[in-house]
Design a protein around this motif. Structure first.
Motif, PDB file in Angstrom:
ATOM      1  N   PRO A  97     -14.090  31.946 -35.138  1.00 25.76           N
ATOM      2  CA  PRO A  97     -13.603  30.859 -35.988  1.00 25.76           C
ATOM      3  C   PRO A  97     -12.934  29.778 -35.139  1.00 25.76           C
ATOM      4  CG  PRO A  97     -12.831  33.000 -36.785  1.00 25.76           C
ATOM      5  CD  PRO A  97     -13.455  33.231 -35.445  1.00 25.76           C
ATOM      6  N   LEU A 100     -16.781  37.487 -42.421  1.00 28.47           N
ATOM      7  CA  LEU A 100     -16.516  37.240 -41.005  1.00 28.47           C
ATOM      8  C   LEU A 100     -15.163  37.830 -40.630  1.00 28.47           C
ATOM      9  CD1 LEU A 100     -17.669  33.524 -40.637  1.00 28.47           C
ATOM     10  CD2 LEU A 100     -18.832  35.568 -39.802  1.00 28.47           C
ATOM     11  N   THR A 110     -11.548  38.034 -38.842  1.00 29.30           N
ATOM     12  CA  THR A 110     -10.508  37.058 -38.525  1.00 29.30           C
ATOM     13  C   THR A 110     -10.268  37.054 -37.015  1.00 29.30           C
ATOM     14  OG1 THR A 110      -8.728  38.677 -38.710  1.00 29.30           O
ATOM     15  CG2 THR A 110      -9.380  37.505 -40.742  1.00 29.30           C
ATOM     16  N   LYS A 111      -9.545  36.047 -36.533  1.00 31.46           N
ATOM     17  CA  LYS A 111      -9.217  35.999 -35.105  1.00 31.46           C
ATOM     18  C   LYS A 111      -8.471  37.254 -34.650  1.00 31.46           C
ATOM     19  CE  LYS A 111      -9.264  31.057 -34.025  1.00 31.46           C
ATOM     20  NZ  LYS A 111      -8.498  29.927 -33.474  1.00 31.46           N
ATOM     21  N   GLU A 164     -10.941  25.907 -35.031  1.00 30.40           N
ATOM     22  CA  GLU A 164     -10.206  24.900 -35.791  1.00 30.40           C
ATOM     23  C   GLU A 164     -10.387  23.553 -35.115  1.00 30.40           C
ATOM     24  OE1 GLU A 164      -6.182  26.359 -36.522  1.00 30.40           O
ATOM     25  OE2 GLU A 164      -6.978  28.387 -36.299  1.00 30.40           O
ATOM     26  N   ASN A 212     -16.473  28.613 -28.200  1.00 29.31           N
ATOM     27  CA  ASN A 212     -15.193  28.888 -28.857  1.00 29.31           C
ATOM     28  C   ASN A 212     -14.558  30.112 -28.204  1.00 29.31           C
ATOM     29  OD1 ASN A 212     -15.578  26.822 -30.869  1.00 29.31           O
ATOM     30  ND2 ASN A 212     -17.105  28.173 -31.770  1.00 29.31           N
TER      31      ASN A 212
END
Length: 197
Positions: A170, A3, A5-6, A172, A131
């Motif tokens: 992603p 995946l 990353t941000k 949190e 998200n």
């Protein structure tokens, strides 16, 4: 396949957004305003709607804000008051704007600070689970946290182009999910549609 990353998702999405021509951005921004006004006008009447002044290649929400104001909404715009904090200042479509930090424009210090009922939020990436990825400074995250701490839960609606969607972002535990997103193809709700809409 790993995946992204941000930061990788943000960079790829902003490259796609930056590649849109001025004409394409204007055409898509007009479609976004039309869809947003259709979906939100009655609900927004009497409520405070925080829009934003676009920077770089963001969706221009000025027309949508004006349409919601015509429908009876009170407007606000974010202003950066220090490196960590944004506040929302009351605004009218005809109101004067001054530099508001990070290349944005905002109402001046004499404008009333307000707590919005609806946040129209710029972002770099979103997914269909609600998200989002902003620009990395966390201004909206902290502003939302302050509103929630005061007992307010604004409706969080992203404003973006379809090409800013990713299959998965992603998330949190502290991330506040979006309630919906307006793109040039319409307004999509994540989860249950808010009551009254």
């Amino acid at each position: 396949m790993a995946l992204l990353t941000k930061p990788e998702l943000r960079s790829a999405s902003l490259r796609r957004r930056d590649a849109l021509s001025v004409d394409e951005r204007q055409e898509k921004s007009l479609a976004i305003a039309t869809h947003g006004a259709e979906a939100l006008s009655r609900f927004a009447a009497g409520k405070c709607v925080a829009a934003y002044h676009p920077i770089r290649s963001e969706v221009d929400v000025a027309l949508l804000a004006h349409m919601l104001e015509d429908a009876g909404a009170r407007l606000a715009l974010p202003a950066v008051i220090d490196r960590e904090t944004i506040v929302f200042r009351a605004h009218t479509a005809a109101g004067k704007l001054v530099p508001g930090g990070f290349g944005t424009m905002a109402p001046g210090e004499e404008a009333e600070i307000v707590d919005p009922d609806i946040l129209l939020m710029p972002l770099s990436v979103f997914d269909r689970q609600g998200n989002r990825i902003g620009y990395g400074a966390g201004h909206y995250d902290r502003a939302i946290e302050r509103l929630v701490a005061k007992g307010r839960k604004p409706l969080l609606i992203a404003v973006a182009f379809d090409l800013q969607e990713a299959p998965a972002v992603p998330a949190e535990a502290h991330d506040m999910p979006l309630d919906g997103v307006i793109t040039e193809t319409g307004l999509a709700w994540f989860g249950d549609r808010p009551e009254g809409l």
